[in-house]
Design an enzyme around this catalytic site. Structure first.
Site, PDB file in Angstrom:
ATOM      1  N   HIS A  23       0.802  -1.227   0.000  1.00 34.33           N
ATOM      2  CA  HIS A  23       0.000   0.000   0.000  1.00 34.33           C
ATOM      3  C   HIS A  23       0.829   1.268   0.000  1.00 34.33           C
ATOM      4  O   HIS A  23       0.449   2.256  -0.610  1.00 34.33           O
ATOM      5  CB  HIS A  23      -1.014  -0.032   1.152  1.00 34.33           C
ATOM      6  CG  HIS A  23      -2.175  -0.908   0.810  1.00 34.33           C
ATOM      7  ND1 HIS A  23      -2.221  -2.232   1.148  1.00 34.33           N
ATOM      8  CD2 HIS A  23      -3.294  -0.655   0.085  1.00 34.33           C
ATOM      9  CE1 HIS A  23      -3.333  -2.762   0.665  1.00 34.33           C
ATOM     10  NE2 HIS A  23      -3.995  -1.829   0.022  1.00 34.33           N
ATOM     11  N   ARG A  63     -10.028   5.035  -0.505  1.00 36.17           N
ATOM     12  CA  ARG A  63      -9.567   4.106   0.535  1.00 36.17           C
ATOM     13  C   ARG A  63      -9.744   4.770   1.900  1.00 36.17           C
ATOM     14  O   ARG A  63      -8.855   5.477   2.373  1.00 36.17           O
ATOM     15  CB  ARG A  63      -8.093   3.744   0.311  1.00 36.17           C
ATOM     16  CG  ARG A  63      -7.823   2.879  -0.917  1.00 36.17           C
ATOM     17  CD  ARG A  63      -6.345   2.476  -0.996  1.00 36.17           C
ATOM     18  NE  ARG A  63      -6.118   1.372  -1.915  1.00 36.17           N
ATOM     19  CZ  ARG A  63      -5.732   1.512  -3.187  1.00 36.17           C
ATOM     20  NH1 ARG A  63      -5.543   2.709  -3.698  1.00 36.17           N
ATOM     21  NH2 ARG A  63      -5.538   0.442  -3.946  1.00 36.17           N
ATOM     22  N   ARG A  75     -15.027   3.117  -0.086  1.00 34.10           N
ATOM     23  CA  ARG A  75     -14.925   1.736   0.383  1.00 34.10           C
ATOM     24  C   ARG A  75     -14.974   1.738   1.902  1.00 34.10           C
ATOM     25  O   ARG A  75     -14.325   2.565   2.549  1.00 34.10           O
ATOM     26  CB  ARG A  75     -13.594   1.145  -0.088  1.00 34.10           C
ATOM     27  CG  ARG A  75     -13.347  -0.226   0.491  1.00 34.10           C
ATOM     28  CD  ARG A  75     -12.182  -0.886  -0.164  1.00 34.10           C
ATOM     29  NE  ARG A  75     -10.922  -0.304   0.269  1.00 34.10           N
ATOM     30  CZ  ARG A  75      -9.750  -0.675  -0.227  1.00 34.10           C
ATOM     31  NH1 ARG A  75      -9.690  -1.577  -1.199  1.00 34.10           N
ATOM     32  NH2 ARG A  75      -8.637  -0.137   0.209  1.00 34.10           N
ATOM     33  N   GLU A 132     -12.322  -9.551  -5.013  1.00 34.12           N
ATOM     34  CA  GLU A 132     -10.898  -9.612  -4.674  1.00 34.12           C
ATOM     35  C   GLU A 132     -10.455 -11.015  -4.281  1.00 34.12           C
ATOM     36  O   GLU A 132      -9.275 -11.279  -4.086  1.00 34.12           O
ATOM     37  CB  GLU A 132     -10.603  -8.707  -3.475  1.00 34.12           C
ATOM     38  CG  GLU A 132     -11.088  -7.295  -3.622  1.00 34.12           C
ATOM     39  CD  GLU A 132     -10.561  -6.400  -2.520  1.00 34.12           C
ATOM     40  OE1 GLU A 132      -9.499  -5.820  -2.732  1.00 34.12           O
ATOM     41  OE2 GLU A 132     -11.204  -6.293  -1.471  1.00 34.12           O
ATOM     42  N   ASN A 148      -5.533  -6.130  -7.338  1.00 34.88           N
ATOM     43  CA  ASN A 148      -4.301  -6.311  -6.548  1.00 34.88           C
ATOM     44  C   ASN A 148      -4.449  -7.532  -5.642  1.00 34.88           C
ATOM     45  O   ASN A 148      -3.580  -8.408  -5.603  1.00 34.88           O
ATOM     46  CB  ASN A 148      -4.026  -5.086  -5.664  1.00 34.88           C
ATOM     47  CG  ASN A 148      -3.985  -3.800  -6.448  1.00 34.88           C
ATOM     48  OD1 ASN A 148      -3.698  -3.818  -7.637  1.00 34.88           O
ATOM     49  ND2 ASN A 148      -4.278  -2.697  -5.804  1.00 34.88           N
ATOM     50  N   ASP A 149      -5.565  -7.562  -4.927  1.00 34.22           N
ATOM     51  CA  ASP A 149      -5.772  -8.717  -4.046  1.00 34.22           C
ATOM     52  C   ASP A 149      -6.169  -9.948  -4.840  1.00 34.22           C
ATOM     53  O   ASP A 149      -5.752 -11.059  -4.508  1.00 34.22           O
ATOM     54  CB  ASP A 149      -6.828  -8.389  -2.985  1.00 34.22           C
ATOM     55  CG  ASP A 149      -6.205  -7.647  -1.822  1.00 34.22           C
ATOM     56  OD1 ASP A 149      -5.142  -8.094  -1.357  1.00 34.22           O
ATOM     57  OD2 ASP A 149      -6.749  -6.617  -1.413  1.00 34.22           O
ATOM     58  N   ARG A 203       1.381 -10.165  -1.671  1.00 39.08           N
ATOM     59  CA  ARG A 203       1.710  -8.981  -2.463  1.00 39.08           C
ATOM     60  C   ARG A 203       2.786  -8.106  -1.831  1.00 39.08           C
ATOM     61  O   ARG A 203       3.294  -7.177  -2.448  1.00 39.08           O
ATOM     62  CB  ARG A 203       0.433  -8.162  -2.723  1.00 39.08           C
ATOM     63  CG  ARG A 203      -0.195  -7.577  -1.502  1.00 39.08           C
ATOM     64  CD  ARG A 203      -1.593  -7.055  -1.782  1.00 39.08           C
ATOM     65  NE  ARG A 203      -1.632  -5.636  -2.053  1.00 39.08           N
ATOM     66  CZ  ARG A 203      -2.750  -4.918  -2.137  1.00 39.08           C
ATOM     67  NH1 ARG A 203      -3.924  -5.498  -2.010  1.00 39.08           N
ATOM     68  NH2 ARG A 203      -2.724  -3.634  -2.366  1.00 39.08           N
ATOM     69  N   CYS A 251     -10.616  -1.476 -10.126  1.00 37.32           N
ATOM     70  CA  CYS A 251      -9.905  -0.400  -9.428  1.00 37.32           C
ATOM     71  C   CYS A 251      -8.547  -0.844  -8.891  1.00 37.32           C
ATOM     72  O   CYS A 251      -7.921  -0.138  -8.115  1.00 37.32           O
ATOM     73  CB  CYS A 251     -10.766   0.159  -8.299  1.00 37.32           C
ATOM     74  SG  CYS A 251     -11.245  -1.077  -7.082  1.00 37.32           S
TER      75      CYS A 251
HETATM   76  C1  PEP Z   1      -7.236  -4.227  -4.760  1.00 34.12           C
HETATM   77  O1  PEP Z   1      -7.042  -5.141  -3.954  1.00 34.12           O
HETATM   78  O2  PEP Z   1      -7.068  -4.344  -6.000  1.00 34.12           O
HETATM   79  C2  PEP Z   1      -7.665  -2.913  -4.275  1.00 34.12           C
HETATM   80  C3  PEP Z   1      -8.032  -1.974  -5.113  1.00 34.12           C
HETATM   81  O3  PEP Z   1      -7.638  -2.691  -2.946  1.00 34.12           O
HETATM   82  P1  PEP Z   1      -6.293  -2.486  -2.093  1.00 34.12           P
HETATM   83  O4  PEP Z   1      -5.140  -2.337  -3.052  1.00 34.12           O
HETATM   84  O5  PEP Z   1      -6.497  -1.267  -1.255  1.00 34.12           O
HETATM   85  O6  PEP Z   1      -6.208  -3.729  -1.286  1.00 34.12           O
HETATM   86 MG    MG Z   2      -7.797  -4.987  -1.931  1.00 29.34          MG
END
Ligand code: PEP
Ligand code: MG
Length: 495
Positions: A89, A196, A232, A330, A353-354, A364, A401
């Protein structure tokens, strides 16, 4: 001396963390803090509360997103973090602010860098210590080239994001800090696809009250009004810790995260939803989104609480409309239940991402396996296609996203798959728009067809790179955040 201090502090921190009593457990972070302060004295280094010089490069063991609140953004020209990967993050926030960053450096002589000149090469994931005049000149050329490129990108700021054959794509932004808002508005964002909310929680030393939250959310909603702002609900756990709400787990990414925490603590959830609703009074551009959902029961419970909060604020006199509520995709389980999920919500948004982390079983944040974190992995692409197809069949709006949306290479594949809304770091927005405006739907559908049967991420990525190079769009695919050396293969987030 510093090594001995570290050993002693680590031992005491572990002892506190092992305690059963949550209050005593939380004291671990006080001990850690104390250790850092003594270390700062030992190194005669300035702490982060001391004035930060202009054009500073922040180098630290494990830098967190809170750094961007403690330090004036305009003074930071680079970041180097020993831990983490380009998907953590902190890296995502740095990218959104356009700060060149190198993460996952591993061994680095932290204590001997104070006052030295460094070059942070976020394109290639390299840090140069005390560069020669010749190296500085070469890097200055690259910086000049980037400045020229940004001028070129500015041309598309007010133009629609559409392919050469008129296929329209909505470009939204991901926000978290107030600093993101200005950048987003300057770049012509069409709305917020992901706010976020945990970021304002992370920079405090206690839970913000309903009123405090309301004021923070109102700023976001007003800044983008009348465009929609997708908030979110609190997504803590994993690599996002609140100093005042410690979560100790062996496996935090598979543990108490996102919706799981807030459903176990409805008092936190209700206060947050009430604050969002009050903030949207007379604006009504709020959308609410739920993170880390893995079953319909979670959506049911969350909807129940959202309706309860809505009725409460109505009774208290608020003039607000019921916002749309969406679910993030996710977790692999969610991919197979899109049709069930969309019965309970108004839209879905893919957190790639998740989703990538969980599909590929790659943490990650772990630099050791960062080369296995591959957004172009065939299984990731197939999951993304399944999601968009299922949502469209049900007539439910679907967006994405995760960081893939902000990489021009993956963005093209996503548009070809049928994603009509991409939400990304503001600093990626013009680059993505520029590239989309240069291609036709036919070309990118053919590109998707060409890579569809390829069986590995590296070949797929090279294929897309080659297509962009051949189309004269190669200069748009450089990242600003990368992991030292190793990360080059899979870094996927130009900005
Ligand atoms: C994701 O997981 O793709 C996402 C947008 O949320 P974050 O990166 O904050 O976990
Ligand atoms: Mg996420």
């Amino acid at each position: 001396m510093q090594g001995a201090l570290r050993e002693v502090v680590t031992k005491h921190v572990a002892a506190f963390e092992a305690m059963e009593d949550p209050y005593l457990q939380a004291r671990a972070s006080d001990v850690r803090d104390l250790g850092l302060r003594i270390l700062a004295y030992l190194q005669e280094a300035k702490t982060l509360t001391a004035p930060i010089p202009d054009r500073a490069i922040i180098v630290g063991e494990d830098i967190t997103p809170t750094i961007f609140v403690d330090i004036p953004r305009e003074r930071i020209v680079g970041i180097v973090s020993l831990h983490g990967s380009s998907n953590s993050h902190m890296a995502i926030v740095a990218r959104s602010l356009g700060i060149p960053t190198v993460v996952g450096v591993g061994e680095f002589p932290l204590s001997r860098l104070e006052g030295l000149t460094l070059i942070v090469d976020g394109h290639r994931g390299e840090v140069v210590v005390q560069p020669s005049a010749e190296v500085v000149r070469q890097y200055q050329d690259i910086i000049d080239e980037q400045v020229e490129l940004s001028k070129e990108l500015d041309v598309v700021r007010d133009l629609p994001c559409e392919t050469t054959d008129g296929h329209r794509v909505n470009l939204f932004v991901n926000t978290g800090l107030m600093a993101d808002v200005n950048i987003s508005l300057q770049r012509g964002a069409e709305g917020v696809g992901l706010y976020r909310t945990e970021i304002p929680f992370m920079v405090r030393d206690r839970f913000p009250s309903e009123l405090e939250q309301m004021e923070i959310y109102r700023q976001q909603l007003e800044a983008f009004y009348p465009a929609p702002v997708t908030m979110r609900t609190l997504d803590i756990g994993g690599d996002k810790a609140l100093p005042y709400f410690p979560i100790q787990e062996d496996n935090p990414f598979l543990g108490w995260r996102g919706i799981r925490v807030t459903l176990d603590h409805p008092e936190i959830f209700l206060v947050q939803i009430r604050a969002m609703l009050w903030a949207s009074e007379s604006l009504d551009n709020l959308r609410i989104m739920l993170p880390m959902v893995s079953s319909v029961i979670e959506i049911d419970e969350a909807m129940h609480l959202i309706h309860r909060a809505y009725l409460e604020v109505l009774e208290e006199g608020a003039h607000v409309q019921m916002p749309e509520v969406g679910v993030m995709i996710e977790v692999p389980a969610a991919v197979y239940q899109i049709k069930d999920f969309v019965q309970q919500c108004d839209f879905i948004s893919v957190g790639s991402n998740d989703l990538t982390q969980y599909l590929l079983a790659v943490d990650r944040n772990n630099r050791r396996v960062a080369n296995l974190y591959q957004a172009f992995h065939p299984s990731v692409l197939r999951a993304l296609k399944m999601i968009v197809d299922a949502a469209k069949e049900e007539g439910t709006p679907v967006s994405i996203c995760g960081e893939m949306a902000g990489d021009p290479r993956s963005a093209l594949l996503l548009v070809a798959m049928g994603y009509e809304t991409l939400s990304m770091s503001a600093t990626s927005l013009l680059r993505v728009k520029w590239v989309i405006r240069k291609v036709g739907m036919d070309n990118i559908k053919k590109l998707l067809d060409d890579v569809w049967d390829l069986d590995n991420a590296a070949v797929i990525r090279s294929h897309v790179d080659l297509m962009l190079e051949n189309a004269g769009l190669g200069s748009f695919i450089r990242p600003t955040v990368a992991q030292l050396g190793k990360d080059k293969e899979q870094d996927k987030s130009p900005s």
